[in-house]
Structures are given as structure tokens and as C-alpha cells.
Design an enzyme around this catalytic site. Structure first.
Site, short mmCIF file in Angstrom:
data_model
loop_
_atom_site.label_atom_id
_atom_site.label_comp_id
_atom_site.label_asym_id
_atom_site.label_seq_id
_atom_site.Cartn_x
_atom_site.Cartn_y
_atom_site.Cartn_z
CG ASN A 144 -4.94 11.19 -5.59
OD1 ASN A 144 -4.27 11.34 -6.60
ND2 ASN A 144 -5.57 10.07 -5.32
CG ASP A 148 -1.92 1.11 1.22
OD1 ASP A 148 -3.05 0.86 0.78
OD2 ASP A 148 -1.57 2.22 1.66
CG ASP A 162 -4.55 8.50 -12.23
OD1 ASP A 162 -4.88 7.98 -11.15
OD2 ASP A 162 -5.36 8.97 -13.05
CD GLU A 187 -4.42 4.13 -1.50
OE1 GLU A 187 -4.64 4.57 -0.36
OE2 GLU A 187 -5.26 4.20 -2.42
CG HIS A 210 -7.75 12.38 -8.52
ND1 HIS A 210 -7.77 11.30 -7.68
CD2 HIS A 210 -8.61 13.29 -7.96
CE1 HIS A 210 -8.58 11.51 -6.67
NE2 HIS A 210 -9.11 12.72 -6.81
#
Length: 328
Positions: A211, A203, A220, A245, A216
Site C-alpha cells: 500500500n 494474513d 486492493d 489483509e 491502495h
């Protein structure tokens, strides 16, 4: 707070945390904004403290704790309906061609029998009639052959498209890694075969901050870099993105300590990179991840994914940017 604002806040939260807009997810986040003193709201706040994103796994855990009944997520990766329509049309065309061939063969057989009868009776002109029937049948056969060839070529192209769709149904569109469905299928295959496998859950640390601060699109890009780092460092083992994630790795024939060593190398490689916002060249800083690695065999009634998840939480609570693993 009026209903429109409440609806907007719930939708924004679901989108920001990458959660499906299912009734149970909506009910959970509704509690967060509509009843801040509720156990559900408290649990969500605790799970998202320090800028953490609420993963679907966390959401499911909280729903189980507060009594919100889970519902199935929307079906993902379904085959394009247009491909199914094309496949059905192709089958119908084959059936039509076969039916034409059957009718032609019937007609040809009847004509041949009539010609044979006339020859036996000594009727004149029977040879010529037989030749005419044969030529007509040859022409129809040639036409049918052309139709079958065209249908075969179209079917081959359709088969390739369906195969691609099948792959896409098991692939994460952002990273092109296998998705949750592919991971679960592979894990079951290993379990059925009794293979020695270690399962890791990874994670990205403080991903929600990325973010929130940079948007975003930057998030990404970070996810793609982490995916590439895991794939490169865990070559030969299945790396899948299972949501947001979160990633999983299946180490075939490798015990948890060795799997943890491989992930540590990936973690160090990622931590050595310095990320920047492409458009502004502004530094993002280090990106790290935490992980838990467990033996894939069920132990003490607990499945591997639950034990790996618990180890991941130990790594998070222990300061992040580390890998915890089972020793036996």
C-alpha cells in the site's frame, strides 16, 4: 504539533491501516502521536515494525493491555433504509386493500340481506336489485383482484431486493467473500452442531509495504488475488475476509494438519505468481501469506480463534510465508 496536524495524522493512520474511526481506536492512535513515550505508543510501534499494518485485532489487544475501553464498531452491512421504507409502504397498501375488501364484503352482505328480505315480502323488482348489487360487487372484486396482483408483483420484487440486501450484509464488498458477520454465524452453527472443524487465520505478509509503495488500488488488487487463491484452493470450505489483509477459513470435517496442507498449497500457488503494477508494468514481486490453524473446539479455556491467532504470530515471527498448526 498543533491540533490540526495531530488530527490529520490520526485520521491518516486510521485510514492507512483500515481501522474504524471509533473513540477507542482514536484514543489509541492519539497516544501514538501525542505521547510517544506511553505504553500504548510503544505497543503500536512494535506491532507495526517491519512495515506491518496494525490490524483491528492487534489494536483491540493493545487497548486491552493499556486499559483503553473498547467500543462497538459502526454497524456494517445494514439494509438500505429505502428498502425498509418500501417494505413499510407495501404493508400499508396491503392493509388498505384488505380494509376495502372488508368494507365491500360488509356492504355486499347488507345489500344481499335487504334483497332477500324483499323477496320474502314478495316485493317486485327485488330480483333486478339483487342482480345490480351482484354486478357491482363483481366489478369491485375485479378491481381489488387487479390491485392485489399488482401488489403481489411489487412485493415479490421487494422480497428479492431485501434478500440481496441480506446477502450484502454478510458479504465483503471488495472480494465478495463472506465477511466477519457471516464467519461468526457459521462458526457458531458448527459449534452448536458439535461439528468437527478446523479454523485458520491467514494474513498477507508485508501488506502495508504494498500500500505504501504502490497505493491502495494496487493493494486492493492484491487482496482480491489472495481471496481468489484461497477460495479456489479451499473449495468446499468457508473462506471469509474479516478485515484488512486478514482472512479466515473454516475446514469442516478436516483436522488442523490437513487444513494446513491445503493452505500450504494455496500459499505455494500464490508465491508462484509474479505481480506487476497494471498501469506501469513495474514488478511488485512475490506476495505471500502466513497462517495458523487450530481445532475449532475450545481447549484449555482458550477459544479456537485465539489459538489460531497465536499460531499465526508464530508463523510471522518464524520468518513469514509459512503455516503453523496444532498437532492434537
Amino acid at each position: 504539533m498543533d491540533s490540526h496536524e495531530l488530527y490529520r495524522k490520526i485520521g491518516d493512520f486510521l485510514a492507512a491501516h483500515g481501522l474504524w474511526p471509533t473513540p477507542d481506536n482514536y484514543a489509541l492512535i492519539h497516544a501514538l502521536f501525542a505521547d510517544e513515550a506511553s505504553p500504548a505508543a510503544a505497543a503500536v510501534k512494535a506491532a507495526t515494525a517491519d512495515g506491518l499494518r496494525l490490524s483491528q485485532r492487534d489494536a483491540d489487544r493493545i487497548k486491552g493491555e493499556v486499559g483503553i475501553e473498547a467500543s462497538a464498531p459502526p454497524a456494517a452491512g445494514l439494509v438500505d433504509p429505502s428498502l425498509l421504507v418500501a417494505a413499510a409502504r407495501q404493508v400499508e397498501e396491503f392493509v388498505a386493500i384488505v380494509e376495502v375488501q372488508r368494507a365491500d364484503a360488509q356492504s355486499y352482505g347488507a345489500d344481499l340481506q335487504a334483497g332477500a328480505d324483499r323477496l320474502e315480502a314478495g316485493e317486485g323488482g327485488s330480483i333486478g336489485a339483487l342482480v345490480a348489487v351482484t354486478r357491482a360487487m363483481a366489478e369491485r372484486t375485479k378491481k381489488a383482484e387487479q390491485q392485489l396482483t399488482a401488489a403481489r408483483d411489487e412485493t415479490e420484487a421487494l422480497r428479492e431486493k431485501l434478500a440481496e440486501a441480506g446477502e450484502e450484509a454478510r458479504s465483503d464488498p471488495l472480494t465478495r467473500l463472506p465477511n466477519r458477520r457471516a464467519f461468526e454465524e457459521q462458526l457458531k452453527a458448527y459449534e452448536d452442531a458439535g461439528a468437527k472443524v478446523s479454523l485458520a487465520i491467514c494474513d498477507i505478509d508485508h501488506f502495508k509495504r504494498v500500500n505504501d509503495q504502490y497505493g491502495h488500488p494496487v493493494g486492493d488488487r492484491v487482496i482480491r488475488v489472495v481471496a481468489e487463491t484461497l477460495r479456489d484452493n479451499c473449495a468446499g470450505n468457508m473462506v471469509a475476509r474479516v478485515g484488512g489483509e486478514e482472512f479466515v477459513v473454516l475446514f469442516e470435517g478436516i483436522a488442523p494438519p490437513e487444513g494446513a496442507r491445503i493452505l500450504d498449497a494455496a500459499r505455494e500457488a500464490l508465491g508462484a505468481r509474479r505481480f506487476k503494477v497494471r498501469e506501469t508494468d513495474a514488478p511488485i514481486g512475490r506476495i505471500t501469506f502466513s497462517a495458523g490453524v487450530a481445532c475449532a473446539r475450545r481447549k484449555g479455556g482458550k477459544p479456537a480463534i485465539a489459538r489460531a491467532d497465536a499460531l499465526l504470530y508464530e508463523a510471522k515471527n518464524g520468518g513469514r510465508n509459512q503455516v503453523r498448526f496444532e498437532t492434537s
